[in-house]
Design an enzyme around this catalytic site. Sequence first.
Site, PDB file in Angstrom:
ATOM      1  N   GLY A 137       0.822  -1.206   0.000  1.00 34.46           N
ATOM      2  CA  GLY A 137       0.000   0.000   0.000  1.00 34.46           C
ATOM      3  C   GLY A 137       0.847   1.242   0.000  1.00 34.46           C
ATOM      4  O   GLY A 137       2.032   1.222  -0.313  1.00 34.46           O
ATOM      5  N   CYS A 138       0.241   2.327   0.361  1.00 28.14           N
ATOM      6  CA  CYS A 138       0.916   3.622   0.401  1.00 28.14           C
ATOM      7  C   CYS A 138       1.550   3.807   1.775  1.00 28.14           C
ATOM      8  O   CYS A 138       0.865   4.110   2.743  1.00 28.14           O
ATOM      9  CB  CYS A 138      -0.079   4.739   0.130  1.00 28.14           C
ATOM     10  SG  CYS A 138       0.666   6.370   0.153  1.00 28.14           S
ATOM     11  N   VAL A 139       2.834   3.588   1.841  1.00 24.81           N
ATOM     12  CA  VAL A 139       3.549   3.746   3.108  1.00 24.81           C
ATOM     13  C   VAL A 139       4.223   5.088   3.125  1.00 24.81           C
ATOM     14  O   VAL A 139       4.730   5.558   2.146  1.00 24.81           O
ATOM     15  CB  VAL A 139       4.595   2.628   3.289  1.00 24.81           C
ATOM     16  CG1 VAL A 139       5.381   2.842   4.533  1.00 24.81           C
ATOM     17  CG2 VAL A 139       3.921   1.296   3.310  1.00 24.81           C
TER      18      VAL A 139
END
Length: 105
Positions: free
Chosen positions: A103-105
């Site tokens: 995901g968007c880390v």
Amino acid sequence: MAKTRLGGQEIEVDEDGFIQEPEKWNKEVAEDLAKTERASPLGEEHWKVINFLRDYYEDHKVAPPVRLLVKETGIDLRKVYRLFPGGPANGACKVAGLPKPTGCV
């Protein structure tokens, strides 16, 4: 998957260099991974990020959102990118021995 020498031991890594044998991660492995990410030598702020990532991952089985990383460590995002030029996902998570974030880390 390929094997590479990190921290004095052979460790399986994926095509992006993320370790596939997390039980083999230690500080020496982190130091060697940091060299591949232009994040070496690891200093106090590096370890603050790494330890937060590892603790969060241990509790939640997922890397934390970037905003939480910034909030909890007190290190602003620009500084995280200076510490880990590959960014929080490809740089910091790799050095911390976490799986490649999806995901968007």
